[in-house]
Design an enzyme around this catalytic site. Structure first.
Site, PDB file in Angstrom:
ATOM      1  N   GLY A  13      24.912  36.379   1.045  1.00 13.89           N
ATOM      2  CA  GLY A  13      23.880  35.807   0.182  1.00 13.89           C
ATOM      3  C   GLY A  13      23.150  36.785  -0.710  1.00 13.89           C
ATOM      4  O   GLY A  13      22.269  36.391  -1.462  1.00 13.89           O
ATOM      5  N   GLU A  64      27.912  39.507   5.935  1.00  9.34           N
ATOM      6  CA  GLU A  64      29.131  38.847   5.460  1.00  9.34           C
ATOM      7  C   GLU A  64      28.937  38.407   4.024  1.00  9.34           C
ATOM      8  O   GLU A  64      28.972  37.237   3.700  1.00  9.34           O
ATOM      9  CB  GLU A  64      29.510  37.678   6.386  1.00  9.34           C
ATOM     10  CG  GLU A  64      28.387  36.725   6.673  1.00  9.34           C
ATOM     11  CD  GLU A  64      28.758  35.651   7.680  1.00  9.34           C
ATOM     12  OE1 GLU A  64      29.606  35.885   8.559  1.00  9.34           O
ATOM     13  OE2 GLU A  64      28.176  34.557   7.575  1.00  9.34           O
ATOM     14  N   ARG A  85      29.687  37.490  -2.719  1.00 12.28           N
ATOM     15  CA  ARG A  85      29.283  37.594  -4.122  1.00 12.28           C
ATOM     16  C   ARG A  85      28.969  39.016  -4.581  1.00 12.28           C
ATOM     17  O   ARG A  85      29.464  39.471  -5.606  1.00 12.28           O
ATOM     18  CB  ARG A  85      28.054  36.713  -4.341  1.00 12.28           C
ATOM     19  CG  ARG A  85      27.643  36.529  -5.791  1.00 12.28           C
ATOM     20  CD  ARG A  85      26.335  35.742  -5.879  1.00 12.28           C
ATOM     21  NE  ARG A  85      26.321  34.608  -4.981  1.00 12.28           N
ATOM     22  CZ  ARG A  85      26.758  33.393  -5.291  1.00 12.28           C
ATOM     23  NH1 ARG A  85      27.200  33.153  -6.501  1.00 12.28           N
ATOM     24  NH2 ARG A  85      26.718  32.428  -4.392  1.00 12.28           N
ATOM     25  N   CYS A 132      37.959  16.542 -19.734  1.00 11.85           N
ATOM     26  CA  CYS A 132      37.297  15.338 -20.201  1.00 11.85           C
ATOM     27  C   CYS A 132      36.042  15.102 -19.365  1.00 11.85           C
ATOM     28  O   CYS A 132      35.902  14.090 -18.677  1.00 11.85           O
ATOM     29  CB  CYS A 132      38.240  14.144 -20.122  1.00 11.85           C
ATOM     30  SG  CYS A 132      39.730  14.422 -21.080  1.00 11.85           S
TER      31      CYS A 132
HETATM   32  C1  LIG Z   1      29.695  31.593   1.534  1.00 12.01           C
HETATM   33  C2  LIG Z   1      29.276  32.297   2.753  1.00 12.01           C
HETATM   34  C3  LIG Z   1      29.101  33.677   2.763  1.00 12.01           C
HETATM   35  C4  LIG Z   1      29.185  34.509   1.503  1.00 12.01           C
HETATM   36  O1  LIG Z   1      28.170  34.186   0.627  1.00 12.01           O
HETATM   37  P1  LIG Z   1      27.913  35.090  -0.670  1.00 12.01           P
HETATM   38  O2  LIG Z   1      26.871  34.327  -1.419  1.00 12.01           O
HETATM   39  O3  LIG Z   1      29.194  35.148  -1.389  1.00 12.01           O
HETATM   40  O4  LIG Z   1      27.453  36.415  -0.190  1.00 12.01           O
HETATM   41  C5  LIG Z   1      28.825  34.286   3.943  1.00 12.01           C
HETATM   42  N1  LIG Z   1      28.711  33.590   5.090  1.00 12.01           N
HETATM   43  C6  LIG Z   1      28.844  32.260   5.122  1.00 12.01           C
HETATM   44  C7  LIG Z   1      28.713  31.564   6.418  1.00 12.01           C
HETATM   45  C8  LIG Z   1      29.128  31.562   3.969  1.00 12.01           C
HETATM   46  O5  LIG Z   1      29.261  30.246   4.011  1.00 12.01           O
END
Ligand SMILES: *Cc1c(COP(=O)(O)O)cnc(C)c1O
Length: 417
Positions: A231, A273, A276, A342
């Site tokens: 995140g 984890e 992005r 479209c």
């Molecule tokens: C999508 C997701 C991430 C990665 O999120 P980013 O915004 O790409 O860092 C990590 N953990 C979980 C559980 C997710 O669903």
């Protein structure tokens, strides 16, 4: 402010286009690696720090291989993502399986791979036990703090989010897992998405550290790791600023030193984890202007569409656009940059000031390296484009070919019409 310079110029891209027609994704290996090293260094104080790259962001084996080489694991949430990780040699506890509403075969596969299974609900203890023939030795739970945290725009407030266990369930779940034979424990949460305020992640770490202390005191459960989730946002807009990873690392360390060490819980691994912020800024959707249209508004029509990059249409997300060769030209023409679906929300930009775009100009759509190609779809018979990797030596390698009509028809059988 964030510099929106490109790692390539017009001449180089025109050269690439000779072999690879537009549209395509172009990833910058050097950028990804330098950024990965920065993240690892920022948390270098924490022994066993691990980033599990969120596979869904850029599910390409070449990208995953780079992530692996930089010491990352993989965060998977589906059977396909597990298989992909395995194919590049990311197995065992290098995989964090953070799924939700999980089908039994996926738990079975995750357990067979020796992945760290992160349960999204207390009822999944029983479900996992039944589907995978017992609980793994190491088990993790996803915590949803509910009203205790605010959340943000993309992910919503924790109370409205479908993910994770409540606080009360969390304590119950660790006790139950231990009773059923699990011996090693982790704790996970993910409460933000595309968040640019570092404070948010410091608070998340603090919340998990406090829980680690409480779990030790109340249940005598000693956590091996806390995973603060992904995140971390990226500055899609030039006026936004990236999170200072080094400062974030130091602030999380301060919380660790204040909470974990005095409680006698050192060493505790800190994991993340992110997807992005790992690849996002290092991927570009390269597309060509094929039409201009002057009606009630000014339009530039390009050969990519929302099926190649859905974020603007889906979230109204801003993606910066550079017209190659016109990097320094004044941005004095207001246009909508549109694709051919479209669907009227098939627009990469609305009322955007760009240099005057001519048919044939090449446009680079920035920050498409995560949740870009992977969110692609085939609605309207649109095919997903190729992915190219610009190596550190400047050479370009195709790492996924473009789809063809045969791919589109592959699931259809015309023989018994
Ligand atoms: C999508 C997701 C991430 C990665 O999120 P980013 O915004 O790409 O860092 C990590 N953990 C979980 C559980 C997710 O669903």
């Amino acid at each position: 402010m964030t510099n929106k310079n490109l790692p390539f110029n017009e001449a180089r891209v025109r050269d690439i286009i000779r072999d690879h027609p537009t549209p395509f994704y172009l990833y910058d290996e050097g950028g990804i690696r330098r950024n990965a090293r920065r993240l690892n260094a920022a948390f270098g104080w924490c022994e066993g720090f691990k980033e599990y790259f969120a596979v869904k962001a850029t599910p390409n084996p070449y990208i995953l291989k780079i992530a692996k080489e930089e010491g990352f694991g993989a965060d998977c949430s589906s059977l396909a993502e597990l298989a992909l990780a395995e194919r590049v040699g990311i197995v065992g506890e290098e995989i964090m399986f953070t799924s939700n509403d999980t089908p039994a075969p996926e738990y079975t596969r995750a357990k067979a791979l020796g992945a760290i299974v992160n349960l999204d609900d207390i009822t999944h203890l029983r479900y996992l036990e039944e589907s995978a023939g017992g609980l793994p030795e190491l088990i993790c739970f996803r915590y949803n703090p509910g009203p205790l945290r605010e959340g943000n725009a993309i992910i919503g407030t924790p109370e409205q989010a479908k993910y994770g266990l409540t606080r009360a369930q969390l304590f119950e779940a660790y006790a139950a897992a231990r009773k059923k034979g699990s011996r090693r424990f982790g704790l996970h949460t993910m409460v933000a998405s595309n968040e640019l305020n570092a404070e948010f992640f410091v608070e998340t770490a603090r919340m998990l550290f406090d829980l680690a202390v409480e779990l030790a005191e109340k249940l005598d459960v000693r956590l091996e790791f806390v995973n603060v989730g992904g995140g971390i946002g990226i500055p899609y807009r030039p006026e936004q600023k990236a999170i200072d990873l080094e400062a974030l690392g130091q602030r999380v360390k301060a919380e660790y030193d204040q909470r974990i060490r005095p409680a006698g819980l050192h060493p505790l691994k800190v994991c993340m984890e992110n997807g992005r912020c790992i690849t996002g800024p290092y991927g570009f959707l390269v597309t060509r202007a094929i039409h201009e249209k002057h009606t009630y508004k000014e339009y530039v029509g390009v050969d990519a569409c929302m099926a190649n990059l859905m974020r603007p249409g889906m979230y109204g997300a801003y993606h910066h656009i550079t017209v190659l060769g016109k990097e320094d030209a004044p941005r004095d023409t207001m246009v909508d940059v549109v694709g051919s679906l479209c669907e009227n929300n098939d627009k990469f930009a609305i009322d955007r000031l760009l240099p005057n775009v001519q048919i044939g100009d090449i446009l680079a759509i920035h920050d498409a390296g995560a949740h870009g190609h992977s969110m692609g779809f085939q609605y309207n018979g649109k095919l997903r484009c190729a992915e190219l990797l610009m190596r550190e030596d400047g050479s370009v390698q195709q790492i996924r070919r473009a789809e063809t009509l045969d791919d589109y028809f592959a699931t259809l059988d015309f023989s018994s019409l």
